[in-house]
Write a protein that holds these residues in place. Structure first.
Motif, PDB file in Angstrom:
ATOM      1  N   TYR A 232       0.835  -1.196   0.000  1.00 37.50           N
ATOM      2  CA  TYR A 232       0.000   0.000   0.000  1.00 37.50           C
ATOM      3  C   TYR A 232       0.878   1.258   0.000  1.00 37.50           C
ATOM      4  O   TYR A 232       1.773   1.389   0.831  1.00 37.50           O
ATOM      5  N   PHE A 233       0.599   2.153  -0.938  1.00 35.30           N
ATOM      6  CA  PHE A 233       1.347   3.400  -1.059  1.00 35.30           C
ATOM      7  C   PHE A 233       0.384   4.562  -0.814  1.00 35.30           C
ATOM      8  O   PHE A 233      -0.605   4.716  -1.547  1.00 35.30           O
ATOM      9  N   CYS A 234       0.660   5.363   0.218  1.00 35.62           N
ATOM     10  CA  CYS A 234      -0.271   6.414   0.637  1.00 35.62           C
ATOM     11  C   CYS A 234       0.393   7.798   0.572  1.00 35.62           C
ATOM     12  O   CYS A 234       1.597   7.930   0.807  1.00 35.62           O
ATOM     13  N   VAL A 235      -0.417   8.824   0.267  1.00 32.85           N
ATOM     14  CA  VAL A 235       0.165  10.164   0.092  1.00 32.85           C
ATOM     15  C   VAL A 235       0.573  10.819   1.421  1.00 32.85           C
ATOM     16  O   VAL A 235       1.373  11.744   1.427  1.00 32.85           O
ATOM     17  N   THR A 236       0.024  10.343   2.564  1.00 34.23           N
ATOM     18  CA  THR A 236       0.455  10.854   3.875  1.00 34.23           C
ATOM     19  C   THR A 236       0.515   9.710   4.883  1.00 34.23           C
ATOM     20  O   THR A 236      -0.103   8.665   4.691  1.00 34.23           O
ATOM     21  N   GLU A 237       1.216   9.950   5.970  1.00 29.94           N
ATOM     22  CA  GLU A 237       1.307   8.947   7.041  1.00 29.94           C
ATOM     23  C   GLU A 237      -0.054   8.745   7.702  1.00 29.94           C
ATOM     24  O   GLU A 237      -0.413   7.632   8.097  1.00 29.94           O
TER      25      GLU A 237
ATOM     26  N   ILE B  11      -3.008   8.854   6.348  1.00 32.73           N
ATOM     27  CA  ILE B  11      -3.792   7.937   5.519  1.00 32.73           C
ATOM     28  C   ILE B  11      -3.247   6.517   5.650  1.00 32.73           C
ATOM     29  O   ILE B  11      -4.010   5.547   5.744  1.00 32.73           O
ATOM     30  N   ALA B  12      -1.917   6.385   5.717  1.00 35.92           N
ATOM     31  CA  ALA B  12      -1.295   5.061   5.869  1.00 35.92           C
ATOM     32  C   ALA B  12      -1.739   4.396   7.177  1.00 35.92           C
ATOM     33  O   ALA B  12      -2.080   3.209   7.204  1.00 35.92           O
ATOM     34  N   LEU B  13      -1.775   5.172   8.252  1.00 31.90           N
ATOM     35  CA  LEU B  13      -2.171   4.620   9.559  1.00 31.90           C
ATOM     36  C   LEU B  13      -3.647   4.196   9.563  1.00 31.90           C
ATOM     37  O   LEU B  13      -4.037   3.287  10.293  1.00 31.90           O
TER      38      LEU B  13
ATOM     39  N   TYR C  39      -8.396  -1.935   8.615  1.00 34.03           N
ATOM     40  CA  TYR C  39      -8.734  -3.092   7.797  1.00 34.03           C
ATOM     41  C   TYR C  39      -7.679  -4.199   7.799  1.00 34.03           C
ATOM     42  O   TYR C  39      -8.031  -5.367   7.668  1.00 34.03           O
ATOM     43  N   VAL C  40      -6.418  -3.846   7.886  1.00 36.28           N
ATOM     44  CA  VAL C  40      -5.361  -4.862   7.874  1.00 36.28           C
ATOM     45  C   VAL C  40      -4.302  -4.537   8.918  1.00 36.28           C
ATOM     46  O   VAL C  40      -4.188  -3.393   9.373  1.00 36.28           O
ATOM     47  N   GLN C  41      -3.541  -5.564   9.279  1.00 33.91           N
ATOM     48  CA  GLN C  41      -2.453  -5.365  10.237  1.00 33.91           C
ATOM     49  C   GLN C  41      -1.374  -4.479   9.609  1.00 33.91           C
ATOM     50  O   GLN C  41      -0.959  -4.688   8.474  1.00 33.91           O
ATOM     51  N   TYR C  42      -0.958  -3.473  10.357  1.00 35.61           N
ATOM     52  CA  TYR C  42       0.013  -2.502   9.840  1.00 35.61           C
ATOM     53  C   TYR C  42       1.416  -3.114   9.856  1.00 35.61           C
ATOM     54  O   TYR C  42       1.932  -3.466  10.905  1.00 35.61           O
ATOM     55  N   ARG C  43       1.999  -3.256   8.681  1.00 37.59           N
ATOM     56  CA  ARG C  43       3.372  -3.765   8.588  1.00 37.59           C
ATOM     57  C   ARG C  43       4.186  -2.807   7.742  1.00 37.59           C
ATOM     58  O   ARG C  43       3.847  -2.545   6.586  1.00 37.59           O
TER      59      ARG C  43
ATOM     60  N   PHE D  25       3.827   2.175   2.579  1.00 39.12           N
ATOM     61  CA  PHE D  25       4.749   3.285   2.308  1.00 39.12           C
ATOM     62  C   PHE D  25       3.947   4.584   2.229  1.00 39.12           C
ATOM     63  O   PHE D  25       2.780   4.572   1.839  1.00 39.12           O
ATOM     64  N   PHE D  26       4.566   5.699   2.594  1.00 40.01           N
ATOM     65  CA  PHE D  26       3.824   6.965   2.541  1.00 40.01           C
ATOM     66  C   PHE D  26       4.737   8.144   2.236  1.00 40.01           C
ATOM     67  O   PHE D  26       5.941   8.115   2.476  1.00 40.01           O
ATOM     68  N   GLY D  27       4.119   9.186   1.683  1.00 35.88           N
ATOM     69  CA  GLY D  27       4.827  10.431   1.398  1.00 35.88           C
ATOM     70  C   GLY D  27       4.668  11.402   2.557  1.00 35.88           C
ATOM     71  O   GLY D  27       4.017  11.091   3.557  1.00 35.88           O
ATOM     72  N   SER D  28       5.226  12.591   2.415  1.00 34.31           N
ATOM     73  CA  SER D  28       5.180  13.552   3.529  1.00 34.31           C
ATOM     74  C   SER D  28       4.418  14.828   3.201  1.00 34.31           C
ATOM     75  O   SER D  28       4.047  15.579   4.100  1.00 34.31           O
ATOM     76  N   THR D  29       4.154  15.081   1.922  1.00 34.19           N
ATOM     77  CA  THR D  29       3.531  16.352   1.559  1.00 34.19           C
ATOM     78  C   THR D  29       2.045  16.244   1.224  1.00 34.19           C
ATOM     79  O   THR D  29       1.351  17.252   1.146  1.00 34.19           O
ATOM     80  N   GLY D  30       1.537  15.033   1.047  1.00 32.06           N
ATOM     81  CA  GLY D  30       0.135  14.874   0.658  1.00 32.06           C
ATOM     82  C   GLY D  30      -0.059  14.923  -0.843  1.00 32.06           C
ATOM     83  O   GLY D  30      -1.174  14.791  -1.337  1.00 32.06           O
ATOM     84  N   LYS D  31       1.046  15.107  -1.583  1.00 29.83           N
ATOM     85  CA  LYS D  31       0.972  15.151  -3.048  1.00 29.83           C
ATOM     86  C   LYS D  31       1.531  13.857  -3.631  1.00 29.83           C
ATOM     87  O   LYS D  31       2.525  13.330  -3.141  1.00 29.83           O
ATOM     88  N   ILE D  32       0.905  13.401  -4.686  1.00 33.58           N
ATOM     89  CA  ILE D  32       1.329  12.153  -5.325  1.00 33.58           C
ATOM     90  C   ILE D  32       2.771  12.255  -5.829  1.00 33.58           C
ATOM     91  O   ILE D  32       3.520  11.276  -5.822  1.00 33.58           O
ATOM     92  N   ASP D  33       3.180  13.464  -6.229  1.00 38.58           N
ATOM     93  CA  ASP D  33       4.552  13.672  -6.741  1.00 38.58           C
ATOM     94  C   ASP D  33       5.605  13.233  -5.728  1.00 38.58           C
ATOM     95  O   ASP D  33       6.665  12.711  -6.091  1.00 38.58           O
ATOM     96  N   ASP D  34       5.297  13.445  -4.445  1.00 38.28           N
ATOM     97  CA  ASP D  34       6.236  13.113  -3.375  1.00 38.28           C
ATOM     98  C   ASP D  34       6.320  11.602  -3.136  1.00 38.28           C
ATOM     99  O   ASP D  34       7.300  11.100  -2.603  1.00 38.28           O
ATOM    100  N   LEU D  35       5.267  10.896  -3.546  1.00 42.24           N
ATOM    101  CA  LEU D  35       5.198   9.446  -3.340  1.00 42.24           C
ATOM    102  C   LEU D  35       5.837   8.667  -4.489  1.00 42.24           C
ATOM    103  O   LEU D  35       6.320   7.544  -4.306  1.00 42.24           O
ATOM    104  N   VAL D  36       5.862   9.267  -5.662  1.00 35.10           N
ATOM    105  CA  VAL D  36       6.342   8.585  -6.867  1.00 35.10           C
ATOM    106  C   VAL D  36       7.771   8.033  -6.758  1.00 35.10           C
ATOM    107  O   VAL D  36       8.017   6.904  -7.187  1.00 35.10           O
ATOM    108  N   PRO D  37       8.739   8.771  -6.191  1.00 34.82           N
ATOM    109  CA  PRO D  37      10.097   8.206  -6.077  1.00 34.82           C
ATOM    110  C   PRO D  37      10.124   6.858  -5.351  1.00 34.82           C
ATOM    111  O   PRO D  37      10.880   5.956  -5.733  1.00 34.82           O
TER     112      PRO D  37
END
Length: 248
Positions: free
Chosen positions: A87-92, A94-96, A101-105, A110-122
């Motif tokens: 799972y790839f999320c735009v913020t922490e 949202i990730a939390l 629904y599922v156990q957090y591992r 994975f998550f970004g820090s700015t809330g923008k998809i651009d930050d998650l792409v790398p």
């Protein structure tokens, strides 16, 4: 004089919200009333897109609505989401939320820090072999698709929920007595326009959060009195506080 303010979002769950401090300090009344609501697609509607959820090895989440509807549809369609799903999320935040629904591992979330998809792409590029599914609202543009295409990532966009107007009752329309309206999204501005087609702004102040919301306010012919975020005011509450302090 501004005394009664209608805000197009749900009432804050925390009593520590700055809105409640402003109410006390400036003797104003806030009425929190969402102008739109999110509806999930039915399993039948989703199947019409002919997209197989389990053909993908990773999911990109841009909101909590996306998470809720992804797992709801999986349950309705009796799909067993494998534990290997990433799972790839735009913020922490949202990730939390996935913990609902599922156990957090950490090794699969994975998550970004700015809330923008651009930050998650790398991070997504580091997992180039994944097949990404991107759940979206019915109202969206192709910016995410174009960005992922440019990085040569394998991905599929799909609609899992839609935004609909949260219609006002006749009593709400007849009893409209607000001195200010605060919009938090372009969708909210359009929903208001749909419900109050004969609205004349006059002395009523209008505030907008975000450039897209501000643009929609102006496009629909309204006067914009407060805009956030800005260099001076990073939040709507700080902009509102400054406005009320000036006694406008």
């Amino acid at each position: 004089m501004v005394k009664k303010i209608l805000i197009s979002q749900p009432k804050p769950s925390s009593e520590k919200s700055p809105y409640f401090d402003i109410e006390k300090e400036y003797d104003v009344e806030f009425v929190f009333r969402p102008f739109f609501k999110v509806e999930g697609l039915t399993a039948k509607e989703f199947r019409m897109q002919k997209i197989s959820v389990l053909d993908h090895t990773a999911v990109v989440f841009t909101s909590r609505h996306a998470i809720d509807n992804y797992f709801r549809l999986a349950k309705e369609m009796r799909l067993n989401i494998p534990e290997t799903m990433k799972y790839f999320c735009v913020t922490e935040t949202i990730a939390l939320y996935i913990q609902k629904y599922v156990q957090y591992r950490k090794r699969k979330i994975f998550f970004g820090s700015t809330g923008k998809i651009d930050d998650l792409v790398p991070t997504m590029v580091k997992h180039k072999s994944e097949k990404y599914l991107v759940p979206l609202s019915s109202v969206h543009n192709d910016s995410i698709k174009e960005l992922l295409d440019s990085k040569k990532l394998q991905h599929t966009e799909c609609v899992m929920y839609r935004t609909v107007s949260n219609d006002f009752t006749k009593e709400e329309i007849d009893g409209f007595d607000y001195d200010m309206l605060i919009f938090s999204s372009p969708t909210g501005v359009n929903a208001f326009k749909d419900n109050f087609q004969d609205f004349k702004q006059g002395d009523i102040k209008i505030g907008a959060f975000g450039p897209a919301t501000a643009k929609e306010v102006v496009n629909l012919g309204y006067r914009l009195d407060i805009e956030a975020p800005s260099k001076e005011y990073p939040s709507m509450t700080s902009a509102l506080k400054a406005f009320l302090k000036d006694g406008k």
